[in-house]
Motif scaffolding. Structure first.
Motif, PDB file in Angstrom:
ATOM      1  N   ARG A 156      -8.486   5.131   6.461  1.00  0.00           N
ATOM      2  CA  ARG A 156      -7.359   5.287   5.532  1.00  0.00           C
ATOM      3  C   ARG A 156      -6.325   6.293   6.044  1.00  0.00           C
ATOM      4  NH1 ARG A 156      -8.624   3.691   0.322  1.00  0.00           N
ATOM      5  NH2 ARG A 156      -7.453   5.406  -0.592  1.00  0.00           N
ATOM      6  N   LYS A 192      -3.603   6.869   3.172  1.00  0.00           N
ATOM      7  CA  LYS A 192      -3.439   5.882   2.105  1.00  0.00           C
ATOM      8  C   LYS A 192      -3.914   6.508   0.794  1.00  0.00           C
ATOM      9  CE  LYS A 192      -4.629   1.253   0.670  1.00  0.00           C
ATOM     10  NZ  LYS A 192      -5.540   0.138   0.836  1.00  0.00           N
ATOM     11  N   ILE A 193      -3.097   6.306  -0.254  1.00  0.00           N
ATOM     12  CA  ILE A 193      -3.485   6.809  -1.570  1.00  0.00           C
ATOM     13  C   ILE A 193      -3.844   5.621  -2.459  1.00  0.00           C
ATOM     14  CG2 ILE A 193      -2.235   8.975  -1.435  1.00  0.00           C
ATOM     15  CD1 ILE A 193       0.030   7.756  -2.969  1.00  0.00           C
ATOM     16  N   ASP A 194      -4.793   5.834  -3.337  1.00  0.00           N
ATOM     17  CA  ASP A 194      -5.243   4.765  -4.230  1.00  0.00           C
ATOM     18  C   ASP A 194      -4.181   4.479  -5.271  1.00  0.00           C
ATOM     19  OD1 ASP A 194      -7.766   4.405  -3.053  1.00  0.00           O
ATOM     20  OD2 ASP A 194      -8.513   6.178  -4.090  1.00  0.00           O
ATOM     21  N   SER A 195      -3.993   3.198  -5.556  1.00  0.00           N
ATOM     22  CA  SER A 195      -3.090   2.819  -6.632  1.00  0.00           C
ATOM     23  C   SER A 195      -3.941   2.508  -7.874  1.00  0.00           C
ATOM     24  CB  SER A 195      -2.243   1.621  -6.241  1.00  0.00           C
ATOM     25  OG  SER A 195      -3.054   0.556  -5.836  1.00  0.00           O
ATOM     26  N   ASN A 196      -3.472   2.951  -9.004  1.00  0.00           N
ATOM     27  CA  ASN A 196      -4.234   2.747 -10.243  1.00  0.00           C
ATOM     28  C   ASN A 196      -3.744   1.544 -11.006  1.00  0.00           C
ATOM     29  OD1 ASN A 196      -5.700   5.048  -9.659  1.00  0.00           O
ATOM     30  ND2 ASN A 196      -4.253   6.364 -10.743  1.00  0.00           N
ATOM     31  N   SER A 250       0.840  -1.200   0.000  1.00  0.00           N
ATOM     32  CA  SER A 250       0.000   0.000   0.000  1.00  0.00           C
ATOM     33  C   SER A 250       0.875   1.248   0.000  1.00  0.00           C
ATOM     34  CB  SER A 250      -0.960  -0.004   1.195  1.00  0.00           C
ATOM     35  OG  SER A 250      -0.269  -0.089   2.424  1.00  0.00           O
ATOM     36  N   LYS A 251       0.368   2.290  -0.627  1.00  0.00           N
ATOM     37  CA  LYS A 251       1.114   3.552  -0.752  1.00  0.00           C
ATOM     38  C   LYS A 251       0.436   4.610   0.115  1.00  0.00           C
ATOM     39  CE  LYS A 251       3.126   2.619  -5.231  1.00  0.00           C
ATOM     40  NZ  LYS A 251       4.333   2.089  -4.689  1.00  0.00           N
ATOM     41  N   TRP A 252       1.284   5.394   0.781  1.00  0.00           N
ATOM     42  CA  TRP A 252       0.830   6.412   1.712  1.00  0.00           C
ATOM     43  C   TRP A 252       1.578   7.714   1.445  1.00  0.00           C
ATOM     44  CZ3 TRP A 252      -2.595   5.044   5.818  1.00  0.00           C
ATOM     45  CH2 TRP A 252      -2.912   3.688   5.855  1.00  0.00           C
TER      46      TRP A 252
END
Length: 112
Positions: free
Chosen positions: A81, A108-112, A5-7
């Motif tokens: 999040r 948390k940022i959404d990953s595409n 996960s990206k933050w």
């Protein structure tokens, strides 16, 4: 909180330095709640190692450059999040030793 996960977030610094933004990738979260990650901010690249238990998270941040800050302790609460809490470390220069304890937050940022 899950593996890969990206933050992104910020941490406050004592006046007059203000907030510093950072990016963080949680590389792995084990079934036991142990976590590892890596990220970057204006100070450089860093790694983290810690533990999550329920909504509580704790980790140690070490910059990859061994001459840079090490053993920065983060402790916060995960809510949906977002993680918010405090970090602390001993700031040392030639003539100054100062215990720093300030706020941090990451989302948390959404990953595409």
């Amino acid at each position: 909180m899950e593996s890969n996960s990206k933050w992104e977030g910020w941490y406050a610094a004592p006046a007059p330095f203000g907030k510093t933004t950072f990016e963080l990738t949680i590389l792995q979260v084990t079934d036991e709640g142990e976590l590892t990650g890596e990220g970057v901010d204006k100070e450089g690249e860093f790694v983290i190692k810690g533990k999550i238990s329920g909504s509580e998270i704790e980790f140690i941040k070490d910059y990859k450059d061994p001459k840079h800050y090490q053993n920065i302790k983060y402790k916060g609460t995960l809510s949906d999040r977002k993680v918010s809490g405090k970090y602390e470390f001993l700031y040392k220069t030639f003539l100054i030793k100062l215990n720093v304890c300030e706020d941090f937050e990451m989302v948390k940022i959404d990953s595409n």
